[in-house]
Scaffold this motif. Sequence first.
Motif, mmCIF file in Angstrom:
data_model
loop_
_atom_site.group_PDB
_atom_site.id
_atom_site.type_symbol
_atom_site.label_atom_id
_atom_site.label_comp_id
_atom_site.label_asym_id
_atom_site.label_seq_id
_atom_site.Cartn_x
_atom_site.Cartn_y
_atom_site.Cartn_z
ATOM 1 N N HIS A 57 1.710 -5.415 11.497
ATOM 2 C CA HIS A 57 1.099 -6.623 10.936
ATOM 3 C C HIS A 57 1.647 -7.835 11.670
ATOM 4 N N GLY A 77 -6.388 -1.732 5.795
ATOM 5 C CA GLY A 77 -6.400 -1.488 4.358
ATOM 6 C C GLY A 77 -6.206 -0.024 3.999
ATOM 7 N N ALA A 95 -1.829 -8.171 6.888
ATOM 8 C CA ALA A 95 -2.595 -6.925 6.736
ATOM 9 C C ALA A 95 -2.165 -5.907 7.789
#
Length: 157
Positions: A57, A77, A95
């Motif tokens: 990330h 995700g 994310a």
Amino acid sequence: MPATTEPLIVHEHDVEAVPLPGGGSFLLLEDGRGTAGLLGVNRLVLPAGADGTRPHHHTLSTEVFHVLDGVMEFLVGGTVTRVGRGGLVVVPPGAIHAFGASAEGPAGFLAVLTPGVERFAYFRQLGRIARGEAGWESMDGLHDESDVHFDGGPDWR
């Protein structure tokens, strides 16, 4: 960061190519210096089935991927999604994501990171590691300054 007041034009002959095994490459277009940190841009071309990175990330930047050729596989995700030519993936700060070319053939994308972080040294060193010219420990220090924070091992698909 001060806003840039001048347009930026990068010509093909000014683009640095970092070769990768199997005919892949990083094409280093802009790392934030020419835009006063507004954005960074590179292109990645991968041979069939090659991973581009393991899960990671960014704390500072949003990363935008536009698939230009082939089919890429993105982990975002917690789900791996196939994205073909013309597709777009937007990954906000924090994310966890990873990507690689599908097994069917080579693939490539344009990546835009905003705000821009100077990452060309990071990509050059990744190229050396991929070509067997350096070990992974040579990345010590480059991860934090390039805003790349790993969240898992290489086996993500």
